[in-house]
Design an enzyme around this catalytic site. Structure first.
Site, PDB file in Angstrom:
ATOM      1  N   GLU A 142     -31.055  -8.601   2.660  1.00 26.59           N
ATOM      2  CA  GLU A 142     -30.520  -9.952   2.809  1.00 26.59           C
ATOM      3  C   GLU A 142     -29.170  -9.970   3.522  1.00 26.59           C
ATOM      4  OE1 GLU A 142     -30.673 -11.839  -1.049  1.00 26.59           O
ATOM      5  OE2 GLU A 142     -32.841 -12.144  -0.862  1.00 26.59           O
ATOM      6  N   GLU A 170     -36.624 -15.934  -8.716  1.00 26.37           N
ATOM      7  CA  GLU A 170     -35.233 -15.692  -8.324  1.00 26.37           C
ATOM      8  C   GLU A 170     -35.148 -14.619  -7.245  1.00 26.37           C
ATOM      9  OE1 GLU A 170     -31.062 -15.832  -8.139  1.00 26.37           O
ATOM     10  OE2 GLU A 170     -32.549 -17.261  -8.850  1.00 26.37           O
ATOM     11  N   TYR A 223     -45.300 -16.854   2.608  1.00 28.65           N
ATOM     12  CA  TYR A 223     -45.242 -17.877   1.567  1.00 28.65           C
ATOM     13  C   TYR A 223     -46.079 -19.090   1.970  1.00 28.65           C
ATOM     14  CZ  TYR A 223     -41.182 -15.175  -0.018  1.00 28.65           C
ATOM     15  OH  TYR A 223     -40.340 -14.185  -0.430  1.00 28.65           O
TER      16      TYR A 223
END
Length: 144
Positions: free
Chosen positions: A9, A67, A114
């Site tokens: 990230e 999360e 997704y």
């Protein structure tokens, strides 16, 4: 693996303050605050998903919020991510939950996965966060 996620990230691994003891207490202890599923490929852990309950005031039911979700690069494209999210979906069904929510960084190529799995982009919602000293400041100032 959480440090690997931080690096993915684009954050330094040192930004992860949580310890193994924190995860044992909060993910696997008697008073769990979240749950974790680990995914294996050839007997080696290659991914994980961490989630917790949320609640929809509109639907009147609990849901799950993912999360963190991470699959090591060597295991991407093998279906592990789909299996992990599928397990979360099964848990939601078993608990009669109506939604599974997650947030993803705008640049993350996993967004395609997704969407392929049926998640819909909620771009009309803008995330905000209150953290650290700002929590204490608001808590103090709101009483005055």
């Amino acid at each position: 693996m959480v440090r690997e996620l931080a690096i993915y990230e684009r954050e330094p691994a040192s930004s992860v303050e949580a310890t193994e003891a924190d995860y044992r207490r909060d993910c696997f202890g008697p008073n769990r605050r979240c749950e974790v599923l680990m995914g294996e490929v050839d007997g080696r852990i290659q991914g994980f998903v961490m989630f917790f309950h949320n609640y929809s005031t509109w639907v009147g039911r609990a849901g799950l919020h993912v999360e963190d979700f991470f699959v090591r690069e060597a295991a991407r494209g093998l279906g592990l991510g789909k299996r992990l999210l599928g397990a979360v979906a099964r848990i939601a069904l078993e608990r009669n939950f109506q939604r599974v929510d997650l947030a993803v960084l705008e640049w993350n190529p996993a967004r395609k996965m997704y969407e392929h799995l049926g998640f819909t982009n909620q771009s009309h919602w803008v995330p905000y966060r209150l953290a650290g000293e700002d929590i204490a400041r608001l808590a103090t100032e709101s009483d005055q």
